[in-house]
Design an enzyme around this catalytic site. Sequence first.
Site, mmCIF file in Angstrom:
data_model
loop_
_atom_site.group_PDB
_atom_site.id
_atom_site.type_symbol
_atom_site.label_atom_id
_atom_site.label_comp_id
_atom_site.label_asym_id
_atom_site.label_seq_id
_atom_site.Cartn_x
_atom_site.Cartn_y
_atom_site.Cartn_z
ATOM 1 N N TYR A 56 0.849 -1.287 0.122
ATOM 2 C CA TYR A 56 0.249 0.165 -0.016
ATOM 3 C C TYR A 56 0.968 1.467 0.051
ATOM 4 C CZ TYR A 56 -3.155 3.561 1.555
ATOM 5 O OH TYR A 56 -3.823 4.853 1.664
ATOM 6 N N ARG A 81 1.272 6.474 -7.049
ATOM 7 C CA ARG A 81 0.038 7.241 -7.325
ATOM 8 C C ARG A 81 0.614 8.576 -7.538
ATOM 9 N NH1 ARG A 81 -5.340 6.965 -3.544
ATOM 10 N NH2 ARG A 81 -3.799 6.912 -1.790
ATOM 11 N N TYR A 107 -1.251 12.619 6.929
ATOM 12 C CA TYR A 107 -0.792 11.483 7.808
ATOM 13 C C TYR A 107 0.673 11.682 8.040
ATOM 14 C CZ TYR A 107 -5.162 8.441 7.167
ATOM 15 O OH TYR A 107 -6.224 8.051 7.337
ATOM 16 N N ARG A 147 -12.011 12.685 2.295
ATOM 17 C CA ARG A 147 -12.997 11.841 2.898
ATOM 18 C C ARG A 147 -14.428 11.488 2.140
ATOM 19 N NH1 ARG A 147 -9.508 8.743 6.034
ATOM 20 N NH2 ARG A 147 -8.115 10.284 7.178
ATOM 21 N N GLU A 191 -13.815 -1.860 6.449
ATOM 22 C CA GLU A 191 -13.896 -0.613 5.869
ATOM 23 C C GLU A 191 -15.290 -0.470 4.981
ATOM 24 O OE1 GLU A 191 -10.293 1.006 3.895
ATOM 25 O OE2 GLU A 191 -11.245 1.475 2.114
HETATM 26 C C1 3EB Z 1 -7.718 5.313 5.783
HETATM 27 O O1 3EB Z 1 -8.732 6.206 6.408
HETATM 28 C C2 3EB Z 1 -8.176 4.053 5.149
HETATM 29 O O2 3EB Z 1 -5.358 5.570 -0.112
HETATM 30 O O3 3EB Z 1 -7.160 5.929 -1.487
HETATM 31 C C3 3EB Z 1 -9.223 4.791 2.749
HETATM 32 C C4 3EB Z 1 -9.593 5.425 1.424
HETATM 33 C C5 3EB Z 1 -7.922 4.482 2.789
HETATM 34 C C6 3EB Z 1 -8.715 5.786 0.312
HETATM 35 C C7 3EB Z 1 -6.724 5.776 -0.633
HETATM 36 C C8 3EB Z 1 -7.088 4.860 1.636
HETATM 37 C C9 3EB Z 1 -7.314 5.277 0.522
HETATM 38 O O4 3EB Z 1 -6.614 5.913 5.747
HETATM 39 C C10 3EB Z 1 -7.646 3.968 3.986
#
Ligand code: 3EB
Length: 297
Positions: A111, A118, A171, A184, A291
């Site tokens: 990931y 990406r 993050y 989100r 999820e």
């Molecule tokens: C998170 O909250 C969960 O990398 O595109 C959720 C939605 C998550 C999209 C992405 C990753 C992605 O971090 C992971």
Amino acid sequence: MFGFGDAAAAIHADPRYLHVALQAHGDAPFECWFVAGDVQCGRDAGIAWSADGLLQFGALEIDEQGDIESAAAAAYARLQAWLARGDYPHPLRIWNYMDAITEGEGDDERYRRFCVGRARGIGRELAPGELPAATAIGHPRRSSRFQLYWLAARDAGIPLENPRQTQAWRYPRQYGPQAPGFARAMLPADAGMPLLLSGTAAVVGHASQHGDSPAAQLDETLANLDSLVATARARRPALATHFGADSRLKVYVRDAAALPQVAALLEARLPAAVPRIVLHGQVCRRELAVEIDGTHA
Ligand code: 3EB
């Protein structure tokens, strides 16, 4: 139209149909997106597309040959070029499905390599106001397919963040060298369209919660989604306060053994009228068991 699992494989070659290899638990209805007007469709440059003048779905697939970073970079470079030269320049919602998403240690975890690729493929830092809503999920079975599909629009939407969660693009370093670029949720410009919910898990702030309990993670995920819907309602009060018959949820569960438990918990937590598909799919942090993404009106 999307079909999930073996039963839906290669039903037909229409560019409006996409097979997603994740296996469904229980009923696997097709996921169908409708518009009022006529839909054109075709295949160009290896991209299957369908469009109605305001919205365009697109899909591409890459044989990743064990290198998810390069595959993501190539796929996103193609997506960027496609968006830039077409009539639908704004990606509202992007889905990424790849093999073994949490395989590999530390910054070699797939990931994390995907996030690096990406960002490299996009080639520039996106402003917060340009971030799409997104999902990134792993196939429990190896296929070597990196599958990327998206809903893009003529008109930009409004990306939303969740006050319970750190913006993903902020993050901290501990989650990898490249923070993930997604919002989100997305509120499309067209008020007749639903709110588009990104993949949402039991992440509060930036930390995963309740690593020992899929049930507690599910409740935290639903609390995150409640908070996201409340945020969206501040902008669009016509959205329902809670999930109902006009919502559509996809629930991804990491461990096959937990599928019946999660499906039963969903029955207890959600009104029966909420359409949902429960899939065996891997969330992008090992400790996350579940999820949820979807749409809400
Ligand atoms: C998170 O909250 C969960 O990398 O595109 C959720 C939605 C998550 C999209 C992405 C990753 C992605 O971090 C992971």
